[in-house]
Scaffold this motif. Structure first.
Motif, PDB file in Angstrom:
ATOM      1  N   THR A   7     -30.258  35.481 -46.702  1.00  0.00           N
ATOM      2  CA  THR A   7     -31.370  34.734 -47.315  1.00  0.00           C
ATOM      3  C   THR A   7     -32.678  35.314 -46.765  1.00  0.00           C
ATOM      4  OG1 THR A   7     -31.135  33.032 -45.598  1.00  0.00           O
ATOM      5  CG2 THR A   7     -30.076  32.611 -47.714  1.00  0.00           C
ATOM      6  N   GLY A   8     -33.007  36.489 -47.280  1.00  0.00           N
ATOM      7  CA  GLY A   8     -34.198  37.176 -46.801  1.00  0.00           C
ATOM      8  C   GLY A   8     -33.878  38.097 -45.637  1.00  0.00           C
ATOM      9  N   ARG A   9     -34.932  38.556 -44.966  1.00  0.00           N
ATOM     10  CA  ARG A   9     -34.758  39.567 -43.922  1.00  0.00           C
ATOM     11  C   ARG A   9     -34.793  38.985 -42.517  1.00  0.00           C
ATOM     12  NH1 ARG A   9     -38.571  41.768 -47.222  1.00  0.00           N
ATOM     13  NH2 ARG A   9     -40.150  42.088 -45.618  1.00  0.00           N
ATOM     14  N   SER A  10     -34.446  37.695 -42.364  1.00  0.00           N
ATOM     15  CA  SER A  10     -34.398  37.137 -41.014  1.00  0.00           C
ATOM     16  C   SER A  10     -33.291  36.104 -40.822  1.00  0.00           C
ATOM     17  CB  SER A  10     -35.739  36.495 -40.641  1.00  0.00           C
ATOM     18  OG  SER A  10     -35.995  35.356 -41.440  1.00  0.00           O
ATOM     19  N   ARG A  11     -32.720  35.614 -41.933  1.00  0.00           N
ATOM     20  CA  ARG A  11     -31.723  34.562 -41.805  1.00  0.00           C
ATOM     21  C   ARG A  11     -30.602  34.741 -42.832  1.00  0.00           C
ATOM     22  NH1 ARG A  11     -32.888  30.367 -38.714  1.00  0.00           N
ATOM     23  NH2 ARG A  11     -31.567  28.941 -39.919  1.00  0.00           N
ATOM     24  N   GLY A  12     -29.659  33.810 -42.809  1.00  0.00           N
ATOM     25  CA  GLY A  12     -28.558  33.845 -43.759  1.00  0.00           C
ATOM     26  C   GLY A  12     -27.609  32.705 -43.488  1.00  0.00           C
ATOM     27  N   ALA A  13     -26.537  32.653 -44.240  1.00  0.00           N
ATOM     28  CA  ALA A  13     -25.502  31.638 -44.048  1.00  0.00           C
ATOM     29  C   ALA A  13     -24.161  32.301 -44.315  1.00  0.00           C
ATOM     30  CB  ALA A  13     -25.717  30.457 -44.987  1.00  0.00           C
ATOM     31  N   GLY A  14     -23.157  31.885 -43.555  1.00  0.00           N
ATOM     32  CA  GLY A  14     -21.854  32.504 -43.736  1.00  0.00           C
ATOM     33  C   GLY A  14     -20.734  31.650 -43.183  1.00  0.00           C
ATOM     34  N   ARG A  15     -19.525  32.049 -43.523  1.00  0.00           N
ATOM     35  CA  ARG A  15     -18.342  31.375 -42.991  1.00  0.00           C
ATOM     36  C   ARG A  15     -17.206  32.382 -42.909  1.00  0.00           C
ATOM     37  NH1 ARG A  15     -14.893  31.031 -47.026  1.00  0.00           N
ATOM     38  NH2 ARG A  15     -15.628  30.800 -49.175  1.00  0.00           N
ATOM     39  N   MET A  16     -16.327  32.150 -41.977  1.00  0.00           N
ATOM     40  CA  MET A  16     -15.081  32.905 -41.853  1.00  0.00           C
ATOM     41  C   MET A  16     -13.966  31.884 -41.998  1.00  0.00           C
ATOM     42  SD  MET A  16     -16.115  35.524 -38.758  1.00  0.00           S
ATOM     43  CE  MET A  16     -14.704  36.573 -39.061  1.00  0.00           C
ATOM     44  N   GLY A  17     -13.351  31.872 -43.178  1.00  0.00           N
ATOM     45  CA  GLY A  17     -12.452  30.782 -43.507  1.00  0.00           C
ATOM     46  C   GLY A  17     -13.275  29.528 -43.674  1.00  0.00           C
ATOM     47  N   SER A  18     -12.953  28.496 -42.930  1.00  0.00           N
ATOM     48  CA  SER A  18     -13.713  27.247 -42.989  1.00  0.00           C
ATOM     49  C   SER A  18     -14.716  27.128 -41.851  1.00  0.00           C
ATOM     50  CB  SER A  18     -12.751  26.054 -42.949  1.00  0.00           C
ATOM     51  OG  SER A  18     -11.986  26.078 -41.744  1.00  0.00           O
ATOM     52  N   VAL A  19     -14.769  28.132 -40.987  1.00  0.00           N
ATOM     53  CA  VAL A  19     -15.647  28.085 -39.817  1.00  0.00           C
ATOM     54  C   VAL A  19     -17.009  28.684 -40.161  1.00  0.00           C
ATOM     55  CG1 VAL A  19     -15.965  28.790 -37.421  1.00  0.00           C
ATOM     56  CG2 VAL A  19     -13.670  28.250 -38.282  1.00  0.00           C
ATOM     57  N   LYS A  20     -18.065  27.902 -40.011  1.00  0.00           N
ATOM     58  CA  LYS A  20     -19.413  28.372 -40.316  1.00  0.00           C
ATOM     59  C   LYS A  20     -19.864  29.400 -39.282  1.00  0.00           C
ATOM     60  CE  LYS A  20     -20.076  25.602 -43.849  1.00  0.00           C
ATOM     61  NZ  LYS A  20     -20.901  24.413 -43.800  1.00  0.00           N
ATOM     62  N   VAL A  21     -20.674  30.340 -39.730  1.00  0.00           N
ATOM     63  CA  VAL A  21     -21.217  31.400 -38.878  1.00  0.00           C
ATOM     64  C   VAL A  21     -22.702  31.140 -38.685  1.00  0.00           C
ATOM     65  CG1 VAL A  21     -21.610  33.889 -38.660  1.00  0.00           C
ATOM     66  CG2 VAL A  21     -19.504  33.050 -39.723  1.00  0.00           C
ATOM     67  N   PHE A  22     -23.193  31.300 -37.462  1.00  0.00           N
ATOM     68  CA  PHE A  22     -24.603  31.067 -37.183  1.00  0.00           C
ATOM     69  C   PHE A  22     -25.479  31.985 -38.036  1.00  0.00           C
ATOM     70  CE2 PHE A  22     -22.912  29.649 -32.950  1.00  0.00           C
ATOM     71  CZ  PHE A  22     -23.288  28.317 -33.079  1.00  0.00           C
ATOM     72  N   SER A  23     -26.640  31.470 -38.439  1.00  0.00           N
ATOM     73  CA  SER A  23     -27.567  32.221 -39.279  1.00  0.00           C
ATOM     74  C   SER A  23     -27.932  33.570 -38.669  1.00  0.00           C
ATOM     75  CB  SER A  23     -28.845  31.398 -39.525  1.00  0.00           C
ATOM     76  OG  SER A  23     -29.768  32.133 -40.287  1.00  0.00           O
ATOM     77  N   ILE A  24     -28.184  33.604 -37.370  1.00  0.00           N
ATOM     78  CA  ILE A  24     -28.575  34.851 -36.714  1.00  0.00           C
ATOM     79  C   ILE A  24     -27.468  35.890 -36.804  1.00  0.00           C
ATOM     80  CG2 ILE A  24     -27.784  34.054 -34.441  1.00  0.00           C
ATOM     81  CD1 ILE A  24     -30.795  36.371 -35.200  1.00  0.00           C
ATOM     82  N   MET A  25     -26.214  35.424 -36.811  1.00  0.00           N
ATOM     83  CA  MET A  25     -25.094  36.357 -36.922  1.00  0.00           C
ATOM     84  C   MET A  25     -25.025  36.958 -38.321  1.00  0.00           C
ATOM     85  SD  MET A  25     -22.075  34.455 -34.739  1.00  0.00           S
ATOM     86  CE  MET A  25     -20.910  35.776 -35.112  1.00  0.00           C
ATOM     87  N   VAL A  26     -25.271  36.128 -39.333  1.00  0.00           N
ATOM     88  CA  VAL A  26     -25.278  36.636 -40.711  1.00  0.00           C
ATOM     89  C   VAL A  26     -26.407  37.651 -40.869  1.00  0.00           C
ATOM     90  CG1 VAL A  26     -25.490  36.040 -43.152  1.00  0.00           C
ATOM     91  CG2 VAL A  26     -24.296  34.496 -41.589  1.00  0.00           C
ATOM     92  N   TYR A  27     -27.549  37.360 -40.260  1.00  0.00           N
ATOM     93  CA  TYR A  27     -28.675  38.307 -40.291  1.00  0.00           C
ATOM     94  C   TYR A  27     -28.270  39.636 -39.661  1.00  0.00           C
ATOM     95  CZ  TYR A  27     -32.753  40.653 -38.310  1.00  0.00           C
ATOM     96  OH  TYR A  27     -33.660  41.601 -37.920  1.00  0.00           O
TER      97      TYR A  27
END
Length: 373
Positions: free
Chosen positions: A332-352
């Motif tokens: 979601t742009g050049r500093s953040r994001g959203a993600g998951r691995m299976g049902s486990v959410k991934v921190f925004s900074i990690m998606v970035y």
């Protein structure tokens, strides 16, 4: 006697299979020859297309590089690159009919055939996939850059991951300078995926206006050059720039209908061998299993190359393993994001860090020259 492997498709899966066969199979199958056929003379890193449309952010060579140059290190008799389009496959005679870029025609004989022609956007006016030649795709990106630069109001139709990333990139770059509207045909973005609420929050921070249950019925160009977007509800939205992201169509028109699923994707078994055929394999978005994905394409390409290697050595193929869980990462742009691995959410900074920072363009040279495999 020469063993000829014809690979159709010059993107993630096709190039990955070709390099792996030349690097790891040819040393013990000395008479192996790989013929790679691609409509685009360049490897188009389409994952970065959502950022490439923003003027001044990426240079063309960062997301598009010549394919043939990357194979120059292999012996001339071991590799051939054909810029052209598959027009037909005969699985009995083991031949492929090709229309070449110079207007000619060729018939290629194969011992093994790999189908990796992927998918294309239903609307050919957007560059989310390589829908044509290098010149056509480059021209399309340039045209949209010019339109993005001048537009004050932009409608992005389709709220899957591509639509979300397109809207986010524009809003991140321009902020309140441009009004960005994201239309979701469904009641929730991302088709109701568990990430929807997280991504909606990120879009709100960026100032993107999300419209749910707003499916596009038609579009019309006005005399002033604007686009009138007509929703199924009858509502009309006038915009400076309309960017559709919904709808992917498999590039399978050249194949016999009995090799395809009801949705026109290639029907494969657990070995990624095409059902009802001998020595025909498929990988990448053309199989859409479980969906189209960069990571899945790479895993599938590795599995197909391994199985061809095994068969050439008189051994049985093994089931292709991809990912143990469903993974979804949305920048979601050049500093953040959203993600998951299976049902486990991934921190925004990690998606970035994993995706949003570069959209993977640092990996392009390694895909082109084979060092990534």
């Amino acid at each position: 006697m020469t063993k000829t492997i014809v690979v159709l498709g010059g993107a993630y899966a096709g190039v990955g299979v070709a390099h792996r066969l030349l690097k790891y199979t040819r040393p013990h199958v000395k008479d192996l020859k790989v013929i790679l056929v691609s409509k685009n003379s360049h490897f188009y890193w389409n994952m970065a297309s959502v950022r490439a449309i923003i003027p001044g952010l990426l240079k063309e060579e960062q997301y598009s590089q010549p394919i043939e140059k990357g194979f120059a290190k292999y012996p001339a008799e071991a590799f051939e690159f054909v810029v052209g389009t598959a027009e037909g496959v005969d699985i009995i005679d083991k031949t492929v009919k090709i229309s070449t870029s110079d207007g000619g025609e060729r018939v290629l004989n194969y011992d093994h055939l790999v189908l990796a022609t992927g998918t294309r956007a239903v609307d050919g006016t957007v560059p989310w996939k390589s829908n044509g030649t290098h010149e056509q795709v480059a021209g399309l990106v340039s045209q949209i850059q010019d339109k993005v630069k001048t537009a004050k109001h932009i409608v992005v139709a389709g709220a899957g991951s591509t639509g979300v990333e397109v809207a986010s990139e524009i809003a991140f770059e321009y902020g309140k300078e441009k009004e960005v509207v994201l239309l979701s045909g469904d009641a929730e973005i991302l088709g109701g995926d568990s990430l929807a609420s997280n991504v909606s929050s990120e879009l709100k921070k960026l100032g993107v206006r999300v419209r749910k249950s707003a499916r596009v019925d038609a579009t019309h160009t006005t005399p002033e050059g604007k686009t009138e977007v007509v929703l199924q509800s009858g509502e009309k939205i006038l915009t400076d720039l309309y960017l559709p992201t919904m709808g992917m169509r498999p590039n399978t028109e050249y194949l016999p209908a009995d090799l395809l699923t009801d949705k026109k994707f290639v029907d494969i078994d657990e070995f990624y061998r095409v059902k009802g055929t001998k020595d025909v394999w498929a990988a990448g978005d053309i199989v859409w299993k479980p969906r189209g994905s960069f990571v899945l394409s790479d895993k599938q390409a590795a599995g197909v190359a391994k199985n061809i290697d095994l068969v050439l050595r008189g051994k049985a193929p093994t089931p292709v393993k991809t990912l143990p869980m469903d993974v979804l990462m949305v920048a979601t742009g050049r500093s953040r994001g959203a993600g998951r691995m299976g049902s486990v959410k991934v921190f925004s900074i990690m998606v970035y860090m994993i995706k949003g920072k570069t959209l993977g363009i640092q990996s392009l040279p390694g895909y082109v020259d084979g060092s990534a495999f």
